[in-house]
Design an enzyme around this catalytic site. Structure first.
Site, PDB file in Angstrom:
ATOM      1  N   ASP A 245       0.826  -1.202   0.000  1.00 24.26           N
ATOM      2  CA  ASP A 245       0.000   0.000   0.000  1.00 24.26           C
ATOM      3  C   ASP A 245       0.858   1.249   0.000  1.00 24.26           C
ATOM      4  O   ASP A 245       2.077   1.177  -0.135  1.00 24.26           O
ATOM      5  CB  ASP A 245      -1.025  -0.034   1.137  1.00 24.26           C
ATOM      6  CG  ASP A 245      -0.367  -0.310   2.454  1.00 24.26           C
ATOM      7  OD1 ASP A 245       0.623   0.380   2.770  1.00 24.26           O
ATOM      8  OD2 ASP A 245      -0.819  -1.235   3.172  1.00 24.26           O
ATOM      9  N   LYS A 267      -4.082   2.536   0.469  1.00 25.45           N
ATOM     10  CA  LYS A 267      -5.036   3.098   1.422  1.00 25.45           C
ATOM     11  C   LYS A 267      -4.731   4.557   1.614  1.00 25.45           C
ATOM     12  O   LYS A 267      -3.607   4.927   1.919  1.00 25.45           O
ATOM     13  CB  LYS A 267      -4.899   2.391   2.768  1.00 25.45           C
ATOM     14  CG  LYS A 267      -5.492   1.023   2.771  1.00 25.45           C
ATOM     15  CD  LYS A 267      -5.408   0.479   4.161  1.00 25.45           C
ATOM     16  CE  LYS A 267      -5.856  -0.961   4.185  1.00 25.45           C
ATOM     17  NZ  LYS A 267      -5.441  -1.625   5.392  1.00 25.45           N
ATOM     18  N   MET A 380      -1.535   8.791  12.592  1.00 22.20           N
ATOM     19  CA  MET A 380      -2.721   9.217  11.834  1.00 22.20           C
ATOM     20  C   MET A 380      -3.374  10.451  12.477  1.00 22.20           C
ATOM     21  O   MET A 380      -4.593  10.541  12.540  1.00 22.20           O
ATOM     22  CB  MET A 380      -3.746   8.072  11.750  1.00 22.20           C
ATOM     23  CG  MET A 380      -3.197   6.847  11.032  1.00 22.20           C
ATOM     24  SD  MET A 380      -4.245   5.394  11.208  1.00 22.20           S
ATOM     25  CE  MET A 380      -3.720   4.759  12.786  1.00 22.20           C
TER      26      MET A 380
HETATM   27  N1  SAH Z   1       2.039   0.050  11.005  1.00 25.01           N
HETATM   28  C1  SAH Z   1       2.538   1.374  10.867  1.00 25.01           C
HETATM   29  C2  SAH Z   1       1.503   2.407  11.174  1.00 25.01           C
HETATM   30  C3  SAH Z   1       0.353   2.410  10.205  1.00 25.01           C
HETATM   31  S1  SAH Z   1      -0.809   3.675  10.567  1.00 25.01           S
HETATM   32  C4  SAH Z   1       3.776   1.548  11.773  1.00 25.01           C
HETATM   33  O1  SAH Z   1       4.039   0.698  12.627  1.00 25.01           O
HETATM   34  O2  SAH Z   1       4.473   2.544  11.606  1.00 25.01           O
HETATM   35  C5  SAH Z   1      -0.296   4.919   9.452  1.00 25.01           C
HETATM   36  C6  SAH Z   1       0.344   6.063  10.214  1.00 25.01           C
HETATM   37  O3  SAH Z   1       1.682   5.748  10.564  1.00 25.01           O
HETATM   38  C7  SAH Z   1       0.457   7.333   9.420  1.00 25.01           C
HETATM   39  O4  SAH Z   1      -0.739   8.076   9.418  1.00 25.01           O
HETATM   40  C8  SAH Z   1       1.520   8.075  10.186  1.00 25.01           C
HETATM   41  O5  SAH Z   1       1.004   8.645  11.356  1.00 25.01           O
HETATM   42  C9  SAH Z   1       2.437   6.942  10.607  1.00 25.01           C
HETATM   43  N2  SAH Z   1       3.588   6.786   9.708  1.00 25.01           N
HETATM   44  C10 SAH Z   1       3.938   5.698   9.005  1.00 25.01           C
HETATM   45  N3  SAH Z   1       5.086   5.896   8.329  1.00 25.01           N
HETATM   46  C11 SAH Z   1       5.478   7.138   8.629  1.00 25.01           C
HETATM   47  C12 SAH Z   1       6.605   7.932   8.253  1.00 25.01           C
HETATM   48  N4  SAH Z   1       7.562   7.462   7.432  1.00 25.01           N
HETATM   49  N5  SAH Z   1       6.694   9.183   8.752  1.00 25.01           N
HETATM   50  C13 SAH Z   1       5.745   9.662   9.564  1.00 25.01           C
HETATM   51  N6  SAH Z   1       4.681   8.963   9.957  1.00 25.01           N
HETATM   52  C14 SAH Z   1       4.535   7.714   9.502  1.00 25.01           C
END
Ligand code: SAH
Length: 464
Positions: A245, A267, A380
């Protein structure tokens, strides 16, 4: 070929090591893995050697007769004359000799070794560029799973049975390729030896050679491909099909096996390109067709990743799967901006909170989140940021509490906004960030000024 590779059986054979210092210790540590008997000759012998039961120590100078009857002689002293004498004596007696760091005096040289016994890999640069050989070794060490030896042992137990089952060499090879690159191997790497053996047995009984599918739910980390785990990379390189995604960066997608089929199930915050139930169903169907299905998730699959939902259906249908943790956005963004999530003086705990609830509301335990001495990380949270700041202040967190917003953390597009709970909403309105973003609230944020490091400085960092 200046040196010919041969694997030598030294079990119970006598080997002479001349020298009792650090260099000798290193050689002895290696040699003793072969089960040989070691005779050590040197006026001084370190305790590290003397205490080894396999070492027979002689505290004196080397004598020519010491080489008699030896399977191998190793000279590990820093004295040129002694090394020369040892080499000459061994050659005169027809015994193979190695002189440490002196290729000219060597009949045999020690390769760099990757040990997955019974699978052993030896690498040499023929004494020309040992650092190069060692760096190749490091690469192999990282890509060959530690339990490869167990796989080799399993293969050896079934060798005869496979021979009997398939007359043609091609059939045997095809069978082993499927086994060693498929689910049986994955069972072994995950320590499920019994299942591996059962599946191998079942595959052997089948009329046709085939393999059952499996789903790999893999955390791809926050963006920087260097933050992938070895296991993630290995599974990425053997998948038949990948579902990914928006959170998975192109740089990471490039590392997936080139001929794997790619399915985008992207998504966005407001729009789910493919409904979750359809993704779950697709994973199930592809695995049931016998495919190795890679479900690549941003960050860690079990942290706001719906990982649990995606494997639930698989578990119900008995489809094998494995889950590989990834570096979650909180860890990645915090490290790459120099913000320690905990600190003995400022934060004794850290909480990961979703800023986006299923029904769109932001009904969170604000009183708990507002308490001091903790760091709160919102995933998020961009849309809800003004509300997050207001609620935290309303529930008692000081308006001047520092807050950071990290855009696309760990990627070349990383950007950082630093402000206070009172000022952040205005700041991002003037200069809006792009998703994905992560919000970090707490006193630890102020440490970034001192702790940002080279890795962070290479990305454009905006501080206000
Ligand atoms: N499973 C993922 C989170 C998924 S929810 C994890 O463990 O990181 C999606 C959220 O993750 C985004 O809205 C943001 O808040 C955060 N996120 C994921 N990658 C990111 C990145 N490279 N920089 C900043 N926020 C990130």
């Amino acid at each position: 070929m200046q040196y010919f590779p041969l694997f030598h059986r030294f079990q119970d054979k006598p080997i002479l090591v001349v020298g009792g210092g650090d260099i000798a210790v290193r050689k002895i540590n290696l040699l003793q893995r072969s089960g040989c008997k070691i005779k050590v000759v040197a006026p001084e012998i370190s305790d590290g050697i003397a205490s080894k039961p396999q070492c027979d120590c002689h505290y004196r100078r080397f004598e020519r007769e010491d080489v008699q009857g030896m399977a191998l002689v190793v000279s590990a002293t820093d004295k040129t004359e002694v090394n020369q004498l040892v080499a000459d004596s061994a050659r005169a007696a027809g015994v193979l000799v190695n002189v440490v760091d002196t290729p000219d005096l060597c009949d045999v040289i020690f390769p760099s070794i990757v040990d997955r016994d019974p699978l052993i890999i030896g690498i040499t640069s023929s004494g020309q560029a040992p650092v190069l050989a060692r760096s190749i070794r490091a690469k192999l060490e990282s890509t060959i799973p530690a339990s490869y030896g167990h796989l080799a042992q399993l293969a050896s137990r079934f060798r005869n049975a496979v021979k009997q089952r398939f007359d043609r060499l091609d059939d045997r090879r095809y069978f082993w390729e499927k086994i060693l690159n498929g689910t049986v191997a994955e069972h072994v790497y995950s320590g499920r030896m019994e299942q591996a053996e059962k599946l191998l047995e079942a595959e052997l009984q089948r009329a046709e050679v085939s393999h059952t599918g499996e789903v790999y739910l893999v955390g791809a980390g926050p963006g920087d491909p260097d933050l992938l785990t070895f296991k993630a990379l290995r599974l990425m390189q053997q998948a038949d099909v990948v579902l990914y995604d928006r959170l998975v960066s192109d740089a990471i997608l490039d590392l997936v096996r080139r001929d794997a089929e790619r399915l985008y199930v992207g998504k966005q915050r407001s729009e789910h390109a493919v409904p979750q139930a359809d993704i779950n169903q697709t994973l199930l169907e592809l695995a049931q067709q016998g495919k190795r299905v890679l479900r690549l998730k941003g960050g860690d699959p079990f942290i706001f990743g719906r990982g649990g939902e995606e494997i639930d259906l698989l578990a119900e249908h008995g489809v094998p799967f494995q889950v590989v943790p990834g570096i979650t956005a909180a860890s990645g963004c915090a490290c790459y901006t120099g913000i320690p999530l905990t600190h003995r003086d400022y934060a004794q705990s850290v909480r990961f909170v979703t800023g986006h609830l299923k029904d769109g509301s932001l009904d969170l335990p604000w009183t708990e989140l507002a308490s001091k001495q903790q760091t709160v990380v919102f995933y998020m949270g961009l849309m809800g940021l003004p509300k997050i700041c207001t609620k935290l202040i309303q529930h008692g967190r000081a308006p001047d509490t520092p807050i950071a917003l990290v855009q696309k953390g760990t990627t070349p597009d990383q950007r950082l906004w630093v402000a206070t709970l009172a000022t952040m909403p205005d700041l991002i309105q003037q200069d809006p960030p792009r998703a994905p973003t992560l919000i970090i609230v707490g006193e630890v944020v102020s440490l970034h000024e001192r702790l940002q490091w080279a890795g962070t400085a290479t990305h454009p960092v905006i501080d206000t």
